[in-house]
Design a protein around this motif. Structure first.
Motif, PDB file in Angstrom:
ATOM      1  N   ARG A  33      48.249  56.133  30.384  1.00 58.48           N
ATOM      2  CA  ARG A  33      49.192  55.720  29.365  1.00 58.48           C
ATOM      3  C   ARG A  33      49.358  56.821  28.317  1.00 58.48           C
ATOM      4  NH1 ARG A  33      49.657  54.230  24.913  1.00 58.48           N
ATOM      5  NH2 ARG A  33      47.463  54.633  24.488  1.00 58.48           N
ATOM      6  N   VAL A  34      48.895  58.016  28.643  1.00 59.55           N
ATOM      7  CA  VAL A  34      48.935  59.106  27.664  1.00 59.55           C
ATOM      8  C   VAL A  34      50.368  59.425  27.282  1.00 59.55           C
ATOM      9  CG1 VAL A  34      48.418  61.546  27.326  1.00 59.55           C
ATOM     10  CG2 VAL A  34      46.838  60.108  28.589  1.00 59.55           C
ATOM     11  N   GLY A  35      50.668  59.495  26.002  1.00 64.89           N
ATOM     12  CA  GLY A  35      51.979  59.956  25.561  1.00 64.89           C
ATOM     13  C   GLY A  35      51.736  61.283  24.863  1.00 64.89           C
ATOM     14  N   ILE A  36      52.658  62.244  24.956  1.00 68.29           N
ATOM     15  CA  ILE A  36      52.346  63.512  24.309  1.00 68.29           C
ATOM     16  C   ILE A  36      53.101  63.658  22.998  1.00 68.29           C
ATOM     17  CG2 ILE A  36      51.689  64.684  26.418  1.00 68.29           C
ATOM     18  CD1 ILE A  36      54.386  66.058  26.342  1.00 68.29           C
ATOM     19  N   LYS A 115      60.052  54.392  26.603  1.00 70.20           N
ATOM     20  CA  LYS A 115      59.985  55.842  26.398  1.00 70.20           C
ATOM     21  C   LYS A 115      60.770  56.599  27.465  1.00 70.20           C
ATOM     22  CE  LYS A 115      55.436  56.080  24.214  1.00 70.20           C
ATOM     23  NZ  LYS A 115      54.074  56.571  24.419  1.00 70.20           N
ATOM     24  N   VAL A 116      60.867  56.007  28.651  1.00 66.23           N
ATOM     25  CA  VAL A 116      61.609  56.665  29.719  1.00 66.23           C
ATOM     26  C   VAL A 116      63.086  56.226  29.701  1.00 66.23           C
ATOM     27  CG1 VAL A 116      61.778  56.931  32.238  1.00 66.23           C
ATOM     28  CG2 VAL A 116      59.544  56.918  31.146  1.00 66.23           C
ATOM     29  N   MET A 167      56.001  61.601  29.048  1.00 62.08           N
ATOM     30  CA  MET A 167      56.483  62.643  28.134  1.00 62.08           C
ATOM     31  C   MET A 167      57.609  62.033  27.290  1.00 62.08           C
ATOM     32  SD  MET A 167      57.107  66.572  29.223  1.00 62.08           S
ATOM     33  CE  MET A 167      58.813  66.487  29.665  1.00 62.08           C
ATOM     34  N   ALA A 168      57.228  61.504  26.139  1.00 62.84           N
ATOM     35  CA  ALA A 168      58.214  60.826  25.289  1.00 62.84           C
ATOM     36  C   ALA A 168      59.095  61.852  24.576  1.00 62.84           C
ATOM     37  CB  ALA A 168      57.476  59.975  24.260  1.00 62.84           C
ATOM     38  N   ALA A 169      60.222  61.365  24.024  1.00 62.58           N
ATOM     39  CA  ALA A 169      61.123  62.267  23.285  1.00 62.58           C
ATOM     40  C   ALA A 169      60.392  62.831  22.069  1.00 62.58           C
ATOM     41  CB  ALA A 169      62.362  61.495  22.845  1.00 62.58           C
ATOM     42  N   GLY A 170      60.466  64.128  21.898  1.00 67.52           N
ATOM     43  CA  GLY A 170      59.834  64.757  20.740  1.00 67.52           C
ATOM     44  C   GLY A 170      60.855  64.930  19.614  1.00 67.52           C
ATOM     45  N   ARG A 171      60.391  65.546  18.509  1.00 65.16           N
ATOM     46  CA  ARG A 171      61.280  65.721  17.357  1.00 65.16           C
ATOM     47  C   ARG A 171      62.477  66.591  17.693  1.00 65.16           C
ATOM     48  NH1 ARG A 171      56.684  66.275  14.061  1.00 65.16           N
ATOM     49  NH2 ARG A 171      56.182  64.117  13.717  1.00 65.16           N
TER      50      ARG A 171
END
Ligand SMILES: O=P(O)(O)OC[C@H](O)CO
Length: 256
Positions: A33-36, A115-116, A167-171
């Motif tokens: 469940r790791v999100g970065i 997240k996806v 890999m969630a959306a980053g800033r």
């Protein structure tokens, strides 16, 4: 009568633990469940259901895509009323992007599915807008091609690494989406019917140009993150450890 020999009693094999799928809402301690994205709130021990208001809004945004496309392309994009309507639908869809993200964070409804699905809904809308604007001759096809290769390429990369972490959306991705939204939004306006059309043109193209640059830069950044995630994830560490244990066992079995 001769007695039949008794069959040896088999001891049951220990059951293998069932691992949840990559989009299952596992516990916070679940390495799958790791999100970065460091900004992502921690999902509670029993994660929220994917059937929640934030994800419904994402689904609604996806449903708006064909309607928006129809408004943009009818009469070859030349009807100012339909262009304003297309702009309004695009704006509503992009506002729901903001609302579903805020809702998910404030109500603890962040799910791996969201997240996806959230970036996919954004990409579907941007794809429809750029392909539509290119097909009516208002945006060069090469601009559309660069943006779409990056957007769908990164979506493919997200699925490529999904067993290692989400890999969630980053800033950077969010800034890129904001620039694309405003650039495309101004391009949707029937600018030739407005006062100061050159000013609106300059604004629209300036924003879209900046969006293209940030789109490419963040695409490269996501690629680097994805490769790093695959190299450093718990899954890779476990595989490496198992491989090392097998090699050690084989070395021990070898006659000296
Ligand atoms: O750049 P991406 O692929 O992370 O997409 C960003 C999202 O559209 C932000 O909502």
């Amino acid at each position: 009568m001769t007695e039949r020999p008794q069959r040896p009693v088999r001891t049951p094999r220990p059951q293998r633990a069932v691992r949840p799928g990559p989009l299952a809402e596992g516990r916070a301690s679940d390495p799958y469940r790791v999100g970065i994205d460091p900004a992502s709130p921690v999902v509670p021990e029993t994660g929220p259901s994917a059937w929640n208001i934030a994800n419904y809004l994402t689904g609604f945004r996806l449903l708006l895509v064909p309607f928006f496309g129809w408004l943009l392309l009818t009469h070859g994009g030349g009807d100012p009323t339909l262009r304003w309507a297309a702009f309004a639908v695009f704006a509503v869809a992009m506002v729901t992007d903001r609302i579903d993200g805020d809702l998910a964070r404030s109500r603890g409804l962040v799910t791996n599915f969201g997240k996806v699905a959230d970036p996919i809904a954004d990409k579907a809308l941007v794809t429809m807008a750029l392909v539509g604007l290119s097909s009516i001759g208002e945006v060069p096809w090469w601009v559309t091609a660069i943006v779409l290769v990056r957007e769908w390429g990164i979506t493919a990369v997200r699925f490529w690494v999904i067993r290692h972490g989400v890999m969630a959306a980053g800033r950077g991705g969010k800034v890129k989406t904001a620039l694309q939204t405003f650039g495309i939004g101004f391009l949707l306006w029937p600018r030739s019917t407005l006062p100061l059309p050159h000013l609106w043109d300059a604004l629209a193209w300036g924003l879209l140009g900046a969006a293209v640059v940030v789109t490419v830069v963040t695409g490269v950044d996501y690629l680097v993150q994805a490769v790093r995630l695959r190299e450093t994830s718990e899954r890779t560490a476990r595989k490496r450890a198992a491989r090392a244990a097998r090699a050690a066992r084989r070395a021990g079995e070898r006659p000296s």
